[in-house]
Motif scaffolding. Structure first.
Motif, PDB file in Angstrom:
ATOM      1  N   PHE A  52      28.946  28.248  33.606  1.00 16.00           N
ATOM      2  CA  PHE A  52      29.734  28.540  35.179  1.00 16.00           C
ATOM      3  C   PHE A  52      31.308  28.368  34.945  1.00 16.00           C
ATOM      4  O   PHE A  52      32.066  28.700  35.659  1.00 16.00           O
ATOM      5  CB  PHE A  52      29.109  27.577  36.174  1.00 16.00           C
ATOM      6  N   CYS A  53      31.532  27.561  33.962  1.00 21.70           N
ATOM      7  CA  CYS A  53      33.160  27.273  33.770  1.00 21.70           C
ATOM      8  C   CYS A  53      33.903  28.457  33.137  1.00 21.70           C
ATOM      9  O   CYS A  53      34.822  28.461  33.145  1.00 21.70           O
ATOM     10  CB  CYS A  53      33.391  25.925  32.774  1.00 21.70           C
ATOM     11  N   ILE A  54      33.086  29.474  32.242  1.00 18.48           N
ATOM     12  CA  ILE A  54      33.731  30.494  31.677  1.00 18.48           C
ATOM     13  C   ILE A  54      34.386  31.615  32.824  1.00 18.48           C
ATOM     14  O   ILE A  54      33.514  32.186  33.338  1.00 18.48           O
ATOM     15  CB  ILE A  54      32.927  30.939  30.499  1.00 18.48           C
ATOM     16  N   PRO A  55      35.451  32.134  32.621  1.00 23.62           N
ATOM     17  CA  PRO A  55      36.105  32.975  33.666  1.00 23.62           C
ATOM     18  C   PRO A  55      35.714  34.254  33.057  1.00 23.62           C
ATOM     19  O   PRO A  55      35.344  34.635  32.026  1.00 23.62           O
ATOM     20  CB  PRO A  55      37.790  32.827  33.504  1.00 23.62           C
ATOM     21  N   VAL A  56      35.275  34.968  34.334  1.00 21.53           N
ATOM     22  CA  VAL A  56      34.725  36.393  33.969  1.00 21.53           C
ATOM     23  C   VAL A  56      35.662  37.485  34.146  1.00 21.53           C
ATOM     24  O   VAL A  56      35.844  38.275  33.153  1.00 21.53           O
ATOM     25  CB  VAL A  56      33.599  36.757  35.321  1.00 21.53           C
ATOM     26  N   LEU A  57      36.608  37.142  35.062  1.00 18.70           N
ATOM     27  CA  LEU A  57      37.854  38.177  35.174  1.00 18.70           C
ATOM     28  C   LEU A  57      38.894  38.071  33.969  1.00 18.70           C
ATOM     29  O   LEU A  57      39.022  36.863  33.443  1.00 18.70           O
ATOM     30  CB  LEU A  57      38.800  38.041  36.575  1.00 18.70           C
ATOM     31  N   ARG A  58      39.425  39.159  33.734  1.00 22.09           N
ATOM     32  CA  ARG A  58      40.378  38.997  32.577  1.00 22.09           C
ATOM     33  C   ARG A  58      41.829  38.945  33.065  1.00 22.09           C
ATOM     34  O   ARG A  58      42.256  39.393  33.891  1.00 22.09           O
ATOM     35  CB  ARG A  58      40.367  40.365  31.589  1.00 22.09           C
ATOM     36  N   PRO A  59      42.559  37.761  32.384  1.00 24.56           N
ATOM     37  CA  PRO A  59      43.785  37.526  32.849  1.00 24.56           C
ATOM     38  C   PRO A  59      44.890  38.710  32.859  1.00 24.56           C
ATOM     39  O   PRO A  59      44.730  39.448  31.619  1.00 24.56           O
ATOM     40  CB  PRO A  59      44.357  36.485  32.107  1.00 24.56           C
ATOM     41  N   THR A  60      46.016  38.794  33.436  1.00 20.69           N
ATOM     42  CA  THR A  60      47.046  39.652  33.251  1.00 20.69           C
ATOM     43  C   THR A  60      48.397  39.085  33.219  1.00 20.69           C
ATOM     44  O   THR A  60      48.595  37.753  34.000  1.00 20.69           O
ATOM     45  CB  THR A  60      47.140  40.747  34.668  1.00 20.69           C
ATOM     46  N   PRO A  61      49.318  39.725  32.671  1.00 18.46           N
ATOM     47  CA  PRO A  61      50.605  38.760  32.418  1.00 18.46           C
ATOM     48  C   PRO A  61      51.253  38.445  33.749  1.00 18.46           C
ATOM     49  O   PRO A  61      51.793  37.385  33.812  1.00 18.46           O
ATOM     50  CB  PRO A  61      51.524  39.680  31.911  1.00 18.46           C
ATOM     51  N   ASP A  62      51.320  39.366  34.683  1.00 14.72           N
ATOM     52  CA  ASP A  62      52.162  38.759  36.152  1.00 14.72           C
ATOM     53  C   ASP A  62      51.333  39.074  37.329  1.00 14.72           C
ATOM     54  O   ASP A  62      51.584  38.651  38.146  1.00 14.72           O
ATOM     55  CB  ASP A  62      53.261  39.796  36.057  1.00 14.72           C
ATOM     56  N   GLY A  63      50.229  39.761  37.188  1.00 10.32           N
ATOM     57  CA  GLY A  63      49.259  39.797  38.469  1.00 10.32           C
ATOM     58  C   GLY A  63      48.071  39.245  38.386  1.00 10.32           C
ATOM     59  O   GLY A  63      47.913  38.263  37.747  1.00 10.32           O
ATOM     60  N   PRO A  64      47.233  39.204  39.324  1.00  8.07           N
ATOM     61  CA  PRO A  64      45.989  38.616  39.620  1.00  8.07           C
ATOM     62  C   PRO A  64      45.126  39.226  38.536  1.00  8.07           C
ATOM     63  O   PRO A  64      45.122  40.294  37.931  1.00  8.07           O
ATOM     64  CB  PRO A  64      45.508  39.234  40.972  1.00  8.07           C
ATOM     65  N   PRO A  65      44.034  38.126  38.251  1.00  2.00           N
ATOM     66  CA  PRO A  65      43.133  38.651  37.327  1.00  2.00           C
ATOM     67  C   PRO A  65      42.183  39.884  37.495  1.00  2.00           C
ATOM     68  O   PRO A  65      42.228  40.089  38.893  1.00  2.00           O
ATOM     69  CB  PRO A  65      42.161  37.384  37.226  1.00  2.00           C
ATOM     70  N   LEU A  66      41.765  40.718  36.629  1.00  2.00           N
ATOM     71  CA  LEU A  66      41.234  41.776  36.893  1.00  2.00           C
ATOM     72  C   LEU A  66      39.777  41.876  36.185  1.00  2.00           C
ATOM     73  O   LEU A  66      39.411  41.355  35.446  1.00  2.00           O
ATOM     74  CB  LEU A  66      41.899  43.184  36.229  1.00  2.00           C
ATOM     75  N   ALA A  67      38.929  42.781  37.000  1.00  2.00           N
ATOM     76  CA  ALA A  67      37.571  42.723  36.061  1.00  2.00           C
ATOM     77  C   ALA A  67      37.833  43.215  34.630  1.00  2.00           C
ATOM     78  O   ALA A  67      38.366  44.228  34.519  1.00  2.00           O
ATOM     79  CB  ALA A  67      36.756  43.918  37.271  1.00  2.00           C
ATOM     80  N   PRO A  68      36.587  42.796  34.092  1.00  2.00           N
ATOM     81  CA  PRO A  68      36.600  43.174  32.818  1.00  2.00           C
ATOM     82  C   PRO A  68      36.024  44.882  32.761  1.00  2.00           C
ATOM     83  O   PRO A  68      35.709  45.420  33.430  1.00  2.00           O
ATOM     84  CB  PRO A  68      35.507  42.619  32.077  1.00  2.00           C
TER      85      PRO A  68
END
Length: 453
Positions: free
Chosen positions: A264-280
């Protein structure tokens, strides 16, 4: 893993057992393929264990299973069988946590309207078998502790059955079964945490929160701490995960619970440099997808088969021993719970939800198909064996009888499901022909084109 139940074709009623979106279809197809291979390995390992345990070399099987090793001051001196159930199965439940989080964050289950049917069916498939077992053992307090044994569904075993009978079960039904089994696993681990934890030491639980919290923090902030490195997350997160598991084990709460919490602790969404996380998406996975890809072969190819090998071995004692086990209420409760309680619970709950929402089946599917899937869900092998070991100690008469019951019920459920599903196999072939047409050769079946996100 979701079952779509949104209105289609201009209709006014929700639809269940509907085809998934293209990304989910491709991802779940790959998961099911790997789980099928794991299920075949599971069957082989279980068969070898049963044959060995009932051969002239029976003593050597139990001798190997009971060999102890580990560091005693850390409460880690365990038998081989305990290492398999407490350690290896933590990997299995880690994947369960990952799968559930991915589905509820970026998958088809993120919408309540889609999640309600398979999730409700999973709860019904747990509640009714537990009630059946309890009813059989109500006058036998010493066996009542095993009430949760018949509540599990083994997705790998079930998919292996489909492979053996060459079933062309439609993707919507396979995804429904997978969703149900994963939610079922989460319910099972919750039951284990609250009802099968003994001599709990709050101090160790509090200490466990430190590495777990650090694990979650670093996982969520991985882009800032690890940069583009592919090995740094493993070097830092893996040791923290092992420490979390060890402290959970020392606390008295079953160590497999740590696997789900870490997942449950592992993030699903992928990080972006400047914006909100996005779906993989293909080529740009989130950390959950990376971990699932790395750990699934370990789970399906090693962890679950090895656990089954050391847990399924039971000395039946020939026909006489099997007949004597038939009088044990544990055996009766487990068999009735899995073979009868599972399909009844799944069908009844689905019926109530669909009636309340005035939902209809996707064209081509019916209650007959759901009955076959419900019967197949009665294959409750891996987690049922785990709960049995927690209910009755190894070598206990009820433990052995419950293992016989789990094997008997799983095989019976598989046989009954095979009969029902094989009767519909020609119909499933026609659905498969439609579902696999890809005239534009874009890698997405044409029937899913209108379901692109």
């Amino acid at each position: 893993m979701a079952q779509g139940d949104t209105p289609q074709g201009g209709g006014s009623h929700p639809v269940i057992l509907q085809r998934s979106s293209p990304p989910e279809h491709l991802r779940i197809t790959e998961i099911l393929r790997k789980e099928t291979v794991g299920g075949i390995l599971l069957l082989i390992a279980s068969a070898v264990a049963i044959i060995w345990a009932n051969s002239p070399l029976t003593d050597s099987y139990f001798a190997v299973r009971d060999v102890e090793f580990g560091y005693e001051p850390w409460h880690l001196r365990l038998s081989v069988g305990q290492w398999a159930s407490d350690g290896l199965l933590a990997v299995f439940f880690f994947l369960t946590g990952l799968e559930l989080k991915r589905e509820f964050v970026s998958g088809d289950l993120r919408r309540i309207s889609r999640a309600i049917v398979p999730v409700a069916a999973a709860f019904g498939g747990v509640l009714v078998p537990a009630l059946v077992y309890t009813a059989v053992n109500l006058t036998s307090p010493d066996t009542l502790r095993g009430w949760a044994i018949p509540t599990a569904t083994d997705i790998a075993f079930a998919l292996a059955v489909l492979a053996v009978i060459s079933s062309h079960l439609p993707g919507a039904l396979r995804i429904f079964l997978l969703t149900l089994a994963v939610v079922d696993d989460l319910i099972a681990i919750t039951i284990i945490a609250f009802f099968y934890s003994t001599d709990v030491h709050p101090g160790y639980l509090l200490w466990m929160l430190l590495p777990l919290g650090l694990f979650a923090f670093l996982a969520q902030r991985r882009s800032g701490f690890f940069g583009a490195s592919t090995w740094a997350p493993w070097v830092i997160l893996l040791p923290l995960g092992i420490v979390t598991w060890a402290l959970m084990h020392a606390s008295g709460v079953h160590a497999t619970v740590a696997g789900v919490l870490l997942g449950f602790c592992i993030p699903v969404l992928r990080p972006t440099p400047d914006g909100p996380p996005l779906a993989p998406r293909p080529g740009h996975p989130g950390l959950a997808e990376v971990f699932e890809h790395r750990f699934r072969p370990l789970s399906t190819g090693v962890a679950v088969p090895v656990f089954a090998f050391f847990s399924a071995g039971v000395l039946i004692g020939g026909v006489e021993g099997f007949v004597s086990a038939l009088g044990d209420p544990v055996l009766i409760g487990v068999v009735l719970g899995l073979v009868l309680g599972k399909p009844v619970g799944i069908l009844l709950t689905t019926f109530l939800v669909t009636r309340a929402r005035k939902a209809t089946f996707d064209p081509g599917l019916s209650w007959w198909d759901l009955l076959g899937v419900g019967m197949l869900a009665g294959v409750g092998f891996t987690v049922s064996l785990l709960v049995n070991d927690l209910s009755f100690g190894a070598g206990h008469e009820h433990n052995d009888h419950a293992k016989v019951a789990i094997l008997t019920a799983s095989l019976t459920a598989a046989l009954l499901a095979s009969i029902v599903l094989r009767l519909r196999n020609k119909h499933y072939r026609r659905i498969e022909e439609i579902d696999t047409v890809d005239a534009d050769a874009d890698g997405v079946p044409d029937v899913l084109e209108d379901r692109r996100p």
